[in-house]
Design a protein around this motif. Structure first.
Motif, PDB file in Angstrom:
ATOM      1  N   GLU A 214      12.454  -4.503   2.946  1.00  0.00           N
ATOM      2  CA  GLU A 214      11.587  -3.921   1.926  1.00  0.00           C
ATOM      3  C   GLU A 214      10.754  -5.014   1.280  1.00  0.00           C
ATOM      4  O   GLU A 214      11.238  -6.132   1.055  1.00  0.00           O
ATOM      5  CB  GLU A 214      12.426  -3.180   0.884  1.00  0.00           C
ATOM      6  CG  GLU A 214      11.600  -2.303  -0.036  1.00  0.00           C
ATOM      7  CD  GLU A 214      12.427  -1.258  -0.764  1.00  0.00           C
ATOM      8  OE1 GLU A 214      12.111  -0.994  -1.945  1.00  0.00           O
ATOM      9  OE2 GLU A 214      13.377  -0.710  -0.168  1.00  0.00           O
ATOM     10  N   TRP A 215       9.498  -4.682   0.991  1.00  0.00           N
ATOM     11  CA  TRP A 215       8.571  -5.630   0.381  1.00  0.00           C
ATOM     12  C   TRP A 215       7.627  -4.867  -0.551  1.00  0.00           C
ATOM     13  O   TRP A 215       7.893  -3.700  -0.864  1.00  0.00           O
ATOM     14  CB  TRP A 215       7.807  -6.407   1.441  1.00  0.00           C
ATOM     15  CG  TRP A 215       7.058  -5.571   2.438  1.00  0.00           C
ATOM     16  CD1 TRP A 215       5.754  -5.178   2.366  1.00  0.00           C
ATOM     17  CD2 TRP A 215       7.571  -5.016   3.665  1.00  0.00           C
ATOM     18  NE1 TRP A 215       5.403  -4.422   3.466  1.00  0.00           N
ATOM     19  CE2 TRP A 215       6.511  -4.310   4.280  1.00  0.00           C
ATOM     20  CE3 TRP A 215       8.805  -5.044   4.310  1.00  0.00           C
ATOM     21  CZ2 TRP A 215       6.645  -3.635   5.501  1.00  0.00           C
ATOM     22  CZ3 TRP A 215       8.949  -4.381   5.518  1.00  0.00           C
ATOM     23  CH2 TRP A 215       7.887  -3.691   6.105  1.00  0.00           C
ATOM     24  N   ASN A 216       6.535  -5.473  -0.983  1.00  0.00           N
ATOM     25  CA  ASN A 216       5.654  -4.833  -1.964  1.00  0.00           C
ATOM     26  C   ASN A 216       4.186  -4.832  -1.549  1.00  0.00           C
ATOM     27  O   ASN A 216       3.761  -5.636  -0.718  1.00  0.00           O
ATOM     28  CB  ASN A 216       5.759  -5.524  -3.322  1.00  0.00           C
ATOM     29  CG  ASN A 216       7.124  -5.373  -3.953  1.00  0.00           C
ATOM     30  OD1 ASN A 216       7.941  -6.285  -3.893  1.00  0.00           O
ATOM     31  ND2 ASN A 216       7.399  -4.225  -4.559  1.00  0.00           N
ATOM     32  N   MET A 217       3.453  -3.918  -2.180  1.00  0.00           N
ATOM     33  CA  MET A 217       2.009  -3.831  -2.041  1.00  0.00           C
ATOM     34  C   MET A 217       1.429  -3.698  -3.446  1.00  0.00           C
ATOM     35  O   MET A 217       1.901  -2.877  -4.247  1.00  0.00           O
ATOM     36  CB  MET A 217       1.642  -2.630  -1.172  1.00  0.00           C
ATOM     37  CG  MET A 217       0.202  -2.577  -0.735  1.00  0.00           C
ATOM     38  SD  MET A 217      -0.040  -1.422   0.663  1.00  0.00           S
ATOM     39  CE  MET A 217       0.099   0.150  -0.177  1.00  0.00           C
ATOM     40  N   VAL A 218       0.442  -4.530  -3.790  1.00  0.00           N
ATOM     41  CA  VAL A 218      -0.141  -4.513  -5.133  1.00  0.00           C
ATOM     42  C   VAL A 218      -1.638  -4.208  -5.048  1.00  0.00           C
ATOM     43  O   VAL A 218      -2.291  -4.542  -4.062  1.00  0.00           O
ATOM     44  CB  VAL A 218       0.078  -5.848  -5.876  1.00  0.00           C
ATOM     45  CG1 VAL A 218       1.538  -6.052  -6.191  1.00  0.00           C
ATOM     46  CG2 VAL A 218      -0.467  -7.020  -5.078  1.00  0.00           C
ATOM     47  N   TYR A 219      -2.137  -3.573  -6.118  1.00  0.00           N
ATOM     48  CA  TYR A 219      -3.554  -3.180  -6.167  1.00  0.00           C
ATOM     49  C   TYR A 219      -4.308  -4.151  -7.060  1.00  0.00           C
ATOM     50  O   TYR A 219      -4.107  -4.195  -8.275  1.00  0.00           O
ATOM     51  CB  TYR A 219      -3.674  -1.757  -6.704  1.00  0.00           C
ATOM     52  CG  TYR A 219      -5.041  -1.152  -6.534  1.00  0.00           C
ATOM     53  CD1 TYR A 219      -5.481  -0.725  -5.284  1.00  0.00           C
ATOM     54  CD2 TYR A 219      -5.885  -1.000  -7.629  1.00  0.00           C
ATOM     55  CE1 TYR A 219      -6.723  -0.160  -5.115  1.00  0.00           C
ATOM     56  CE2 TYR A 219      -7.140  -0.439  -7.486  1.00  0.00           C
ATOM     57  CZ  TYR A 219      -7.562  -0.022  -6.222  1.00  0.00           C
ATOM     58  OH  TYR A 219      -8.809   0.535  -6.064  1.00  0.00           O
ATOM     59  N   LEU A 220      -5.163  -4.980  -6.448  1.00  0.00           N
ATOM     60  CA  LEU A 220      -5.895  -6.009  -7.177  1.00  0.00           C
ATOM     61  C   LEU A 220      -7.365  -5.994  -6.772  1.00  0.00           C
ATOM     62  O   LEU A 220      -7.686  -5.931  -5.578  1.00  0.00           O
ATOM     63  CB  LEU A 220      -5.311  -7.402  -6.901  1.00  0.00           C
ATOM     64  CG  LEU A 220      -3.839  -7.628  -7.242  1.00  0.00           C
ATOM     65  CD1 LEU A 220      -3.372  -8.961  -6.674  1.00  0.00           C
ATOM     66  CD2 LEU A 220      -3.626  -7.575  -8.752  1.00  0.00           C
ATOM     67  N   GLU A 221      -8.223  -6.064  -7.751  1.00  0.00           N
ATOM     68  CA  GLU A 221      -9.667  -6.190  -7.514  1.00  0.00           C
ATOM     69  C   GLU A 221     -10.193  -5.148  -6.542  1.00  0.00           C
ATOM     70  O   GLU A 221     -10.970  -5.434  -5.634  1.00  0.00           O
ATOM     71  CB  GLU A 221     -10.009  -7.611  -7.048  1.00  0.00           C
ATOM     72  CG  GLU A 221      -9.623  -8.671  -8.061  1.00  0.00           C
ATOM     73  CD  GLU A 221     -10.082 -10.054  -7.694  1.00  0.00           C
ATOM     74  OE1 GLU A 221     -10.870 -10.196  -6.732  1.00  0.00           O
ATOM     75  OE2 GLU A 221      -9.645 -11.029  -8.358  1.00  0.00           O
ATOM     76  N   GLY A 222      -9.696  -3.925  -6.707  1.00  0.00           N
ATOM     77  CA  GLY A 222     -10.232  -2.803  -5.956  1.00  0.00           C
ATOM     78  C   GLY A 222      -9.635  -2.561  -4.599  1.00  0.00           C
ATOM     79  O   GLY A 222     -10.142  -1.725  -3.835  1.00  0.00           O
ATOM     80  N   SER A 223      -8.549  -3.261  -4.254  1.00  0.00           N
ATOM     81  CA  SER A 223      -7.928  -3.031  -2.951  1.00  0.00           C
ATOM     82  C   SER A 223      -6.447  -3.404  -2.988  1.00  0.00           C
ATOM     83  O   SER A 223      -5.987  -4.090  -3.901  1.00  0.00           O
ATOM     84  CB  SER A 223      -8.647  -3.836  -1.855  1.00  0.00           C
ATOM     85  OG  SER A 223      -8.582  -5.212  -2.147  1.00  0.00           O
ATOM     86  N   TRP A 224      -5.727  -2.934  -1.990  1.00  0.00           N
ATOM     87  CA  TRP A 224      -4.291  -3.202  -1.891  1.00  0.00           C
ATOM     88  C   TRP A 224      -4.041  -4.510  -1.134  1.00  0.00           C
ATOM     89  O   TRP A 224      -4.788  -4.870  -0.224  1.00  0.00           O
ATOM     90  CB  TRP A 224      -3.578  -2.056  -1.182  1.00  0.00           C
ATOM     91  CG  TRP A 224      -3.471  -0.809  -2.022  1.00  0.00           C
ATOM     92  CD1 TRP A 224      -4.291   0.284  -1.972  1.00  0.00           C
ATOM     93  CD2 TRP A 224      -2.499  -0.537  -3.034  1.00  0.00           C
ATOM     94  NE1 TRP A 224      -3.900   1.217  -2.888  1.00  0.00           N
ATOM     95  CE2 TRP A 224      -2.792   0.741  -3.558  1.00  0.00           C
ATOM     96  CE3 TRP A 224      -1.425  -1.244  -3.561  1.00  0.00           C
ATOM     97  CZ2 TRP A 224      -2.050   1.331  -4.576  1.00  0.00           C
ATOM     98  CZ3 TRP A 224      -0.673  -0.662  -4.567  1.00  0.00           C
ATOM     99  CH2 TRP A 224      -0.979   0.602  -5.075  1.00  0.00           C
ATOM    100  N   HIS A 225      -2.944  -5.185  -1.521  1.00  0.00           N
ATOM    101  CA  HIS A 225      -2.577  -6.459  -0.901  1.00  0.00           C
ATOM    102  C   HIS A 225      -1.068  -6.508  -0.704  1.00  0.00           C
ATOM    103  O   HIS A 225      -0.304  -5.875  -1.449  1.00  0.00           O
ATOM    104  CB  HIS A 225      -3.034  -7.630  -1.776  1.00  0.00           C
ATOM    105  CG  HIS A 225      -4.507  -7.620  -2.052  1.00  0.00           C
ATOM    106  ND1 HIS A 225      -5.421  -8.220  -1.223  1.00  0.00           N
ATOM    107  CD2 HIS A 225      -5.221  -7.052  -3.060  1.00  0.00           C
ATOM    108  CE1 HIS A 225      -6.638  -8.041  -1.703  1.00  0.00           C
ATOM    109  NE2 HIS A 225      -6.547  -7.324  -2.827  1.00  0.00           N
TER     110      HIS A 225
END
Length: 611
Positions: A214-225
């Motif tokens: 399991e890991w993560n996805m973050v929403y930054l500056e208009g897109s997911w990372h």
């Protein structure tokens, strides 16, 4: 590539960064282990002064925690696959700009609730990116991988408050804490489940069943990372405690690189266009250090390869000069590796049929640290090339390269690292840059090579701008010619170029060259006789170039045979071996013409046969 070394936990942090992905100054600790959730890290000392480390993920967690409430997939941004080779990150960031924030976040004390911890971490941040970075740095430097909990996941809590309280967690604990802290900070974040190539992964295996990581996805500056704080936090090895060892690679990793070892349950969470299929994922084999070293491509580009007539060739290309090592089945090195300008070429000749595992390691040329594991292959060998026998005494790489040029060896007479000779003789030469102290040795794994044999089956002539090595083999077989250059800043000699010499003519039995004394200058030249053992009761013709002397003679017992200086600058003449057991060549120098200096010795008798 982006790189940061931090002494954790939270105390006395010492951080160093570089901006772009291929510019890091990586001062690795002498004992490396693996990324958190990484498997065994093994360092092996061998014949040379090098070490290398295996980096593989610790145990994959058999079944990750059930999904928490999902966030809306808002504006799923996609990146082109394959990788565009432009950046290791999905968001262009300046790591140097984070130095102050990172140092602060790493030292924040967390004897409080998750809410209060987040408030303390983000109090001086000015963007969602800075908030995410502060949370990432804190988790990677304060949450320990729970190696004991991994043995029984049913007893492990992944509740963010429990993870914070115990300062321990498995992958689901890392991701849940990261998601919770981002939510409190007002940053959109979600946890992702899927397959990973961790500790239980075997090279070339297939995947099925429940998710393992399991890991993560973050929403930054208009897109997911994408990011993985578990693998960014530290290292552990089998049955050993966790060690904090920060890995910048897994922060906002470019999706085309993240997919090498992370395969999400839902294709859209790859953030790739086109998406990579599970079958394609199973064929990928590059480790994070492949990209951290500045490498760009590898061929074959699939994890499973088959030999053709007992051979398989691998090529790697990158942005920098790198040094490489390889192992087949962990201990074997049946191959020839050549360094290229920014990579290498490796020909492997397995010595048995069947499935075998090839591991490739690399390090920067200026690094004194370990070799990092960058790549592995499953090699399927259907037949063995019995004609290609790689000497066990060979230490790769072979042939001329940027490494030999850096040492001052240019314009090699042989570009190919393999030399075939029918008569057992060859001559290797280089142009020289600068005043070099240089010598060569000959070795073999097939016959017992004494120290005398290693040196006296090579005759060296060195002039101001070039050097020449005449080689005559003691018998047929496979040999390694090693050219060594003295360190200009020290007294040590280092191997800078090696050739493998093959001779299948069983009639070859060359004697040693004559013995030369310390008075034999490097620029002297011997044209004959070249045999160090001369026949009895024979007249022998001598020819040498020995400048700046007044006399050259051949002496045996009470006899002396002066040589004559020709207009071409050679000393020539005849000498009889009758009644002598040895002959010595002597010279007289201009400043002391009445003193005879021994420069070379010949034996007289029957040639010795090498068994």
């Amino acid at each position: 590539m982006e790189n940061m070394n931090i002494n954790s936990k939270a105390k006395h942090s010492n951080l160093s960064f570089s901006n772009r992905g291929f510019k890091e100054e990586d001062k690795r600790q002498e004992i490396n282990k693996t990324s958190a959730g990484h498997k065994d890290n093994i360092q092996i000392a061998s014949k040379g002064n090098w070490r290398f480390s295996f980096r593989n993920r610790v145990q994959d967690e058999a079944t990750v925690q059930p999904k928490r409430k999902k966030l809306e997939d808002k504006q799923i941004t996609t990146y082109r696959y394959p990788w565009d080779k432009a950046s290791l990150k999905s968001l262009q960031i300046d790591l140097k700009a984070f130095e102050k924030l990172d140092a602060y976040a790493a030292k924040v004390n967390a004897n409080q609730t998750v809410d209060l911890l987040v408030k303390e971490l983000i109090r001086n941040t000015h963007s969602d990116l800075e908030k995410t970075r502060a949370i990432w740095i804190w988790i990677c430097h304060h949450i320990e991988y729970d190696t004991e909990g991994l043995k029984d996941l049913s007893q492990v809590s992944c509740d963010p408050n429990d993870v914070l309280r115990t300062r321990k967690g498995v992958c689901a604990g890392y991701s849940s804490l990261f998601e919770s802290m981002c939510s409190i900070a007002g940053v959109k974040c979600k946890s992702m489940s899927g397959y990973s190539k961790g500790g239980r992964y075997k090279t070339g295996q297939t995947f099925s069943g429940d998710s393992t990581h399991e890991w993560n996805m973050v929403y930054l500056e208009g897109s997911w990372h994408l990011l993985d704080s578990t693998w960014g936090a530290g290292t552990t090895s089998h049955n050993e405690p966790f060690t904090f060892k920060y890995n910048e690679f897994y922060f906002l990793t470019h999706p085309a690189l993240f997919i090498e070892d992370h395969f999400p349950e839902e294709n859209k969470h790859q953030l790739l266009e086109p998406c990579v299929s599970l079958k394609q994922f199973e064929k990928l084999n590059r480790k994070c250090y492949f990209y951290k070293m500045g490498l760009l491509s590898s061929w074959p580009d699939t994890v499973t390869v088959e030999t053709v007539k007992g051979k398989v060739t691998f090529t790697l290309e990158g942005r920098h000069h790198l040094l490489f090592l390889f192992h087949l089945n962990k201990t074997e090195t049946p191959g020839l590796m050549q360094l290229t300008e920014h990579g290498m070429k490796l020909d492997v000749y397995p010595q048995k049929t069947g499935e075998q595992i090839l591991q490739i390691f690399a390090k920067r040329e200026d690094s004194e640290g370990v070799y990092d594991w960058i790549l592995d292959y499953k090699v399927i060998c259907k037949s063995v090339d019995t004609n290609m026998k790689i000497p066990k005494c060979l230490m790769n790489p072979v042939g001329p390269s940027w490494l030999s040029e850096k040492a001052g060896l240019f314009q090699p007479s042989h570009q190919d690292p393999v030399i075939y000779t029918e008569d057992g003789c060859c001559t290797v030469s280089f142009a020289l840059k600068g005043k070099l102290s240089i010598f060569a040795t000959l070795d073999s794994s097939e016959i017992q090579m004494t120290s005398d044999m290693k040196h006296r089956h090579i005759f060296q002539t060195q002039r101001e701008n070039d050097v020449e090595f005449k080689v005559r083999l003691p018998t047929s077989g496979t040999y390694v010619l090693c050219v060594n250059v003295k360190d200009p800043n020290g007294d040590t000699y280092t191997s800078q170029c090696k050739y493998v010499i093959f001779c299948t003519n069983h009639t070859v039995h060359w004697p040693q060259f004559p013995l030369v004394y310390g008075t034999w200058a490097k620029h002297y030249e011997l044209l004959g006789p070249l045999d160090g053992i001369l026949p009895e009761n024979s007249n022998i013709s001598f020819k040498l170039r020995v400048p700046d002397v007044t006399e050259v003679s051949v002496r045996g017992g009470k006899s002396s045979f002066p040589l004559s200086l020709t207009p071409q600058g050679y000393w020539e003449g005849m000498c009889s071996t009758g009644g002598n057991q040895e002959l010595n060549v002597t010279v007289s120098f201009k400043d002391n013409p009445n003193v005879y200096n021994y420069i070379m010795q010949y034996e007289v008798g029957k040639k010795k046969q090498i068994k």
